[in-house]
Write an enzyme that holds these catalytic residues in place. Structure first.
Site, PDB file in Angstrom:
ATOM      1  N   LYS A 143       0.968  -1.184   0.091  1.00 22.40           N
ATOM      2  CA  LYS A 143      -0.084   0.220  -0.072  1.00 22.40           C
ATOM      3  C   LYS A 143       0.885   1.418   0.246  1.00 22.40           C
ATOM      4  CE  LYS A 143      -3.998  -2.124   2.454  1.00 22.40           C
ATOM      5  NZ  LYS A 143      -4.963  -1.921   3.354  1.00 22.40           N
ATOM      6  N   ASP A 195     -10.100   1.754   2.371  1.00 21.53           N
ATOM      7  CA  ASP A 195      -9.898   1.249   3.982  1.00 21.53           C
ATOM      8  C   ASP A 195     -11.036   2.409   5.187  1.00 21.53           C
ATOM      9  OD1 ASP A 195      -8.923  -0.832   3.651  1.00 21.53           O
ATOM     10  OD2 ASP A 195      -6.553  -0.134   3.039  1.00 21.53           O
TER      11      ASP A 195
END
Length: 262
Positions: A64, A100
């Protein structure tokens, strides 16, 4: 037909193909969702190959932060988090998003409707940063416990007076290990475990056994997943919202062997 990818390393456990496939079928689309299990050395090159591709990608552990560095443009959430879990392809440009964060915010609103004064977060990686940001946005004081700086050894002290415990470590994935001594759990300590396999996790089971409100990471996984799909399909004029969550949750339940979480 469009192809959406999931980049990660050693992610054979992932349930993302099952839940994204359920959403795609619910929308009546012919698209595919495929896992690309690769290495840190290979990931940047593979991601760059997406330019001009008719699709998009999710990014999971441990890429990420690398994705944050290689995209051409960032959403506000991705820029704040310095972490990208969703890549949208616009011609030759890669646009980075972080779904997220809003999914975790939803989980805290469901778990602690009135908010929390103080939370202890286990782990300091990308998932932990998203949790810390979500909690801070709700006015919660956050303490991080990790092995690296020795603070995890003080977990009993840190949990005194805490309202919420969040596990952002991989401890418990696929097994019965707990990230903290179950004797430290209590009825008034809300527990959120980002792990979803197994569901409920050993930590969640232990918390519930003392009467605590506790939840595994399945609903959060679904929450970030439908938001990713919404980003990918927006260019096609297709609107995706939480209405696709129920079939995704059902697919996750079946993927996990018929278990579920609330």
């Amino acid at each position: 037909m469009r192809t959406f990818l999931l980049f990660g390393h050693e992610i054979a456990y992932t349930a993302s193909p099952a839940i994204q496939g359920a959403a795609i079928r619910e929308l009546g689309l012919p698209h595919r969702y495929e896992v690309v299990d690769t290495t840190p050395e290979e990931f940047p090159g593979l991601a760059q190959q997406m330019r001009g591709m008719h699709g998009g990608a999710n990014v999971t552990i441990p890429f990420k932060e690398a994705a944050f560095q290689l995209v051409d443009e960032l959403s506000a959430d991705a820029e704040e988090m310095r972490s990208v879990n969703t890549i949208v392809v616009e011609g030759d440009r890669l646009i980075g998003h972080n779904t997220d964060l809003p999914a975790i915010e939803d989980e805290f609103r469901a778990l602690v409707p009135g908010g929390a004064d103080r939370a202890v977060v286990l782990g300091a990686g990308g998932a932990s940063r998203a949790v810390q940001t979500a909690l801070a946005r709700q006015g919660t004081e956050v303490t991080v416990a990790q092995r690296r700086d020795g603070s995890l050894a003080r977990i009993a002290e840190l949990l005194r007076g805490a309202d919420v415990l969040v596990n952002c470590t991989p401890v418990g994935t696929g097994g019965g290990e707990l990230p903290v001594d179950p004797a430290l759990l209590r009825e008034d300590l809300t527990v959120f475990d980002l792990i979803y396999r197994p569901t409920p996790t050993a930590l969640v089971r232990a918390a519930r056994s003392v009467g605590a409100r506790a939840r595994s990471g399945g609903p959060m996984l679904v929450g970030q997943a439908w938001r990713s799909l919404a980003h990918w399909l927006a260019a096609d004029g297709i609107t995706v919202g939480p209405e696709v969550a129920p079939p995704m949750l059902e697919a996750l339940r079946l993927e996990l062997g018929g278990t579920d979480d609330d």
